[in-house]
Scaffold this motif. Structure first.
Motif, PDB file in Angstrom:
ATOM      1  N   TRP A  55      85.169 -66.745  66.852  1.00  0.00           N
ATOM      2  CA  TRP A  55      85.727 -67.343  65.618  1.00  0.00           C
ATOM      3  C   TRP A  55      85.459 -66.489  64.400  1.00  0.00           C
ATOM      4  CZ3 TRP A  55      83.540 -69.246  61.222  1.00  0.00           C
ATOM      5  CH2 TRP A  55      84.497 -70.002  60.119  1.00  0.00           C
ATOM      6  N   LYS A  56      86.288 -66.368  63.442  1.00  0.00           N
ATOM      7  CA  LYS A  56      86.054 -65.572  62.335  1.00  0.00           C
ATOM      8  C   LYS A  56      86.861 -66.444  61.109  1.00  0.00           C
ATOM      9  CE  LYS A  56      89.283 -61.859  63.023  1.00  0.00           C
ATOM     10  NZ  LYS A  56      89.953 -62.561  64.086  1.00  0.00           N
ATOM     11  N   HIS A  96      81.446 -66.135  60.780  1.00  0.00           N
ATOM     12  CA  HIS A  96      82.155 -65.987  62.136  1.00  0.00           C
ATOM     13  C   HIS A  96      80.943 -66.471  63.299  1.00  0.00           C
ATOM     14  CE1 HIS A  96      79.198 -62.435  61.815  1.00  0.00           C
ATOM     15  NE2 HIS A  96      79.055 -62.360  63.041  1.00  0.00           N
TER      16      HIS A  96
END
Length: 996
Positions: free
Chosen positions: A968-969, A931
């Motif tokens: 973001w992941k 992430h």
């Protein structure tokens, strides 16, 4: 706090960080390393202070400005995302610091050694006021850390506090910070809606699942309100319409709504500090005071801290300098939150429970026994046996008071221009008193009194007397260290030498104890005695007998170290530097054979300043330095000695004689864990320092690791601790800084990158089974050739199209023999995903400047690791237990063909715990943890008041926001890999710093 306003402010700050061109010169100018940075940077190892360019080892330095970029009431959390090579492991209840991977496998402390003002700090880290900190230096390799010997294998964190300055007028500074943190999101963990839970309870009631509990009139086990209503309807005590109406009324209740409203709140942290410093040519001093007050998000929990500190330096004659420092901290922590609400000592709670009734009064929640029985047991002669969790909040009185006194004294005499000697001493005294008074109206006290009550005719006999119960605990830490040291430093012609040699002794002792008083009256300070020697019948089960709980205890530990050490560095012509250090430790923790053996920790290092060579002509890169080090440091297990240890257990219940057990068998060969590190680094900077940085590669071999192994049964022990394992770490640390200035605009960017892989190379114990190592990966899985913290899963073969059973593998063949799979899986039946610790991590911090305004945003990232997500577990619920069902329930297999769209197994009755365990730990619940996170944003404006009429020289106003969310992941299940239970709570802080 209005949530919409809160989110609006956070979003505004986030947008400003991404789009503003603002000021940055003071904030990111402060992470400094080796010779890449300005020559006046001084590095403290705790034994000596050296110019950065003369050091061959690996270190990271965070100065005061960068340290204060983050706003918090503790020291350690401010380092998160600032230092390459140091990972904050967030898998547990509290963050764990790991420096360059793993150097132990569980029995020894994996945290770095904490040094505060030249001595190891033994006390509570919360006693240190971050406003007193001047700099923090992380020593990462053997050349930097081995001087600390048997406790330096995990790295060394050197904290240096502020001091006064000679020849500087006295100046006053004040700081005030207020932070607000949103309450936890209790809906983060997905679970089925209360109405669906009730439907399932109704279905299970019809199948007779609860009949055994309902027919039990001996212990009257608790059942949920829905089951109770259905039972009353079945027995004709309630009409079908009335039962349906009551059940429908419960469908709209969600316990999480009540918990969020009545048991949680937005946290508020307040921090205030004053500092006065200055001095003449002969005397300087610093006086500081601080006060912190935190209201935590759990109602009833809070924390206050008061700190006072004085540091004075005196030069009565030119050759003699004296330093004396005193620091005092008083902390008080309240822990009155009721915690998790349960129907029993273990298990969960029905999701439609209410904390308050229609009139806003604390509502009754079923616990331990059926509500109808609790209302009528004893015909009024017992205490109220009902449980009201919201009421418990007002009855709790759980306080811990901690005080820490730290005194240090040093004297240094300069014999010649090159030779000096010094003596340093430190004394630390910390005492803590905990007081948990459980009011006589609290459920715990009422339940305990009732459980032992005996009714004999008209007589009511109470072996546990009426009144409150006071649990009192106390602990004391005393530590002292004394060090004598000679220092030699000389520069002549093309040569430069710096050397130290000395010895020290250190003692740390802890004592703790606890007591319980029954029938306690807080006003009169009196209590009543109880009979611990005899067993009494339990009211709900007269045929079973039990002892009244006894919680008294006492313990004492002592750790002693004696050490000799030396360190020297030699530089020739400003280009070639060689360093070496050696240290020998002896301790009462080590075995006799180890203390008798001369086996010092040592290190050696070389550095080559290539840019100063005559042949070097690359003007665009005027700074280029290569360095390499190798050496050994150690770890110790402070809780385990090499000699026979006896643990006294008090008096036996039957014979009433004192007795003891052998808690630790003798091991004369027990020795420190040895950590050997090889490090090679390259430091560089372009002309004008528009780009600078360092690249380091290391190999760290940790051997003789202490672990628990199976003992020979004939020895009388089942297991004991010995040096029995080894781990190898390999890694890379990169630190880059870029900068650009266009008129009044400026930008500084700091990119931190770390990579670490580790592998167990030796393990002298019975091999573990793969079945015993599947799970969350939070525990060590000791397989040679694998990472110790590995996520291991059962291989998944899909769902059975006939019944929705999950299918796995046993000896390589598809199977649903869950009992054997969960006990005897082989390597071909499991999947080894990888590490549960990030193998790639770092940060990218950007700071923009415009005149006196700065905007700084720190983006952190973690890659190359895995985690286990939660999923359905049917067995407990299907057998009549109370357990929240995960929302994967909605994705379950229900009809033939569903196996093509889902991996969630069917809900079959009766439930199977092994079936649940197999699916829970199968490869389909393993997720990637990669992430990128917007960790924080800092906006600061500096008001220059030096030319004004007000008494201020400068005022700094700051807005700081933290935990702003994931950018973001890798997983698509909506989970933050670092915060699986509740999401990271966003916070916003406002700070004001004034220099007079």
């Amino acid at each position: 706090m209005n949530k919409n306003l809160f989110l609006y402010v956070l979003n505004t700050i986030g947008l400003a960080a991404c789009g503003s061109l603002a000021h940055a010169q003071s904030e990111t100018d402060t992470l400094r390393r080796d010779t890449v940075m300005l020559e006046e940077v001084q590095i403290s190892t705790g034994y000596q202070t050296l110019p950065a360019e003369r050091m061959t080892g690996s270190f990271e330095r965070v100065d005061e400005k960068l340290f204060n970029r983050q706003i918090s009431t503790d020291v350690i959390s401010r380092l998160d995302g600032l230092v390459p090579g140091m990972l904050f492991d967030k898998r547990g209840a509290t963050d764990r610091l790991l420096v360059r991977g793993l150097s132990s496998i569980g029995l020894t402390d994996s945290r770095p050694l904490i040094i505060l003002d030249n001595f190891p700090y033994e006390g509570d880290l919360d006693a240190i006021n971050p406003n007193d900190v001047a700099s923090v230096t992380l020593l990462k390799d053997a050349a930097s850390a081995s001087i600390w010997g048997a406790r330096a294998g995990n790295g060394v964190l050197v904290i240096t506090t502020k001091r006064g300055q000679f020849g500087r007028p006295f100046r006053l500074s004040a700081t005030s910070n207020v932070a607000v943190q949103e309450k936890p999101d209790l809906f983060y963990r997905p679970q089925i809606a209360p109405t669906d839970y009730i439907d399932n309870e109704t279905m299970l009631f019809g199948r007779g699942v609860y009949d055994a509990a309902l027919m039990n009139t001996r212990t009257w086990p608790a059942v949920t309100p829905v089951v109770d209503i259905l039972d009353q309807q079945r027995r004709g005590l309630m009409s079908e319409a009335e039962a349906a109406a009551r059940i429908d009324a419960l469908r709209g209740h969600d316990l999480r709504d009540d918990e969020s409203r009545y048991l949680y709140r937005d946290a508020v942290m307040q921090q205030y500090a004053l500092s006065l410093s200055g001095g003449s040519d002969r005397l300087n001093t610093l006086l500081s005071a601080g006060y912190d007050r935190n209201l935590q998000s759990e109602r009833g929990n809070g924390y206050t801290r008061t700190t006072v500190r004085s540091q004075t330096s005196l030069r009565p004659v030119d050759a003699l300098s004296l330093d004396i420092g005193i620091a005092y901290s008083a902390n008080e922590r309240q822990a009155n939150h009721p915690g998790a609400i349960r129907m029993g000592a273990t298990g969960g709670i029905y999701p439609y429970a209410s904390l308050v009734d229609e009139q806003g009064r604390p509502a009754v929640v079923v616990r331990d026994r059926r509500l109808g029985y609790a209302d009528t047991a004893g015909a009024g002669r017992l205490l109220d046996w009902r449980y009201r969790p919201y009421e418990e909040l007002s009855l709790a009185d759980n306080t811990t008071k901690l005080q820490n006194l730290l005194f240090n004294l040093s004297a240094r005499y300069q014999w010649t221009a090159h030779l000096s000697t010094e003596v340093r001493g430190q004394y630390e005294n910390q005492w803590s008193d905990s007081r948990q008074l459980q009011d006589e109206r609290s459920y715990y006290v009422r339940d305990l009194i009732n459980s032992f009550t005996q009714l004999a005719g008209d007589n009511v006999i109470r072996p546990v007397p009426l009144g409150g119960i006071l649990d009192a605990g106390r602990s004391r830490l005393q530590a002292y260290g004394l060090r004598g040291q000679a220092n030699y430093r000389r520069d002549w012609a093309a040569h430069s030498v710096a050397a130290i040699a000395g010895g020290e002794v250190r003692h740390a002792g802890t004592e703790s104890g606890s007591d319980r008083l029954y029938g306690y009256d807080a006003d009169l300070r009196i209590s009543q005695g109880v009979d611990y020697a005899n067993q009494y019948p339990r009211y709900t089960s007269p045929s079973s007998r039990a002892f009244i709980p006894y919680v008294g205890s006492g313990s004492r530990t002592v750790s002693r170290f004696v050490s000799l050490y030396a360190n020297a560095s030699y530089t020739y012509n400003g280009r070639y530097t060689a360093s070496a250090s050696a240290r020998r430790d002896a301790s009462n923790l080590f075995g006799v054979a180890t203390n008798d053996r001369w086996s010092p920790f040592w290190s050696a290092g070389l550095a080559w300043d290539i840019a100063k060579e005559p042949f070097y002509a690359w003007s665009a890169m005027p700074h280029l330095k290569l360095r390499s080090t190798y050496g050994h440091a150690g770890n110790v297990d402070n809780g385990r000695a090499a000699v026979t240890t006896i643990e006294y257990r008090g008096y036996s219940r039957l014979g009433r004689f004192p007795y003891a057990i052998v808690a630790n068998p003798p091991n004369p060969e027990l020795r420190w864990e040895d950590v050997a590190t090889w490090n090679i680094g390259l430091d560089f900077a372009t002309k004008g320092r528009y780009l600078s940085g360092s690249i380091e590669y290391y190999v760290k071999d940790a051997t003789d690791l202490i672990s628990t192994i199976v003992a020979d049964p004939t020895s009388g022990f089942t297991s004991f601790a010995r040096n029995s394992a080894s781990i190898r770490n390999r890694g890379l640390d990169i630190s880059l800084q870029g900068r650009a200035d266009v008129g009044v605009f400026g930008w500084i960017g700091d990119l931190l990158f770390s990579h670490n892989t580790n592998m167990l190379t030796e393990y002298h114990n019975d091999p573990w089974s793969y079945s015993s190592s599947v799970g969350t990966g939070n525990n060590i899985a000791p397989f040679v050739g694998r990472t110790p913290y590995a996520l291991i899963s059962y291989r998944f073969a899909g769902l059975d199209p006939e019944n929705g059973d999950p299918m796995g593998y046993l000896n390589g063949e598809v199977s649903n023999d869950y009992n054997n799979i969960t006990r005897n899986a082989t390597e071909e039946d499991v999947v080894l995903h990888g590490s549960t610790l990030a193998t790639y991590f770092g940060a990218f911090r950007n700071t923009f400047t415009w005149k006196n305004l700065s905007v700084s945003a720190n983006v952190t990232y973690r890659f190359g690791y895995f985690f286990r997500r939660e999923t359905v577990a049917y067995a407990s619920f299907l057998s009549g237990g109370v357990a929240a069902l995960h929302a994967d329930y909605y994705k379950r297999w229900q009809h033939a063909g569903d196996e093509r769209q889902t991996t969630v197994p069917s809900m079959r009755i009766p439930g199977s715990a092994n079936r649940d365990a197999f699916y829970r730990d199968s490869e389909v619940t393993a997720e990637r943890g990669d992430h990128i996170r917007l960790q924080d944003v800092n906006i600061t404006y500096v008001f220059d008041m030096s030319n004004g009429r007000l008494p201020f020289r400068q005022i700094r106003a700051t807005v700081y926001a933290r935990n702003l969310g994931l950018l973001w992941k890798a997983n698509d299940v909506g989970l933050d890999p670092d915060y699986l239970a509740t999401p990271a709570a966003r916070s916003i802080a406002f700070g004001l710093a004034m220099d007079f």
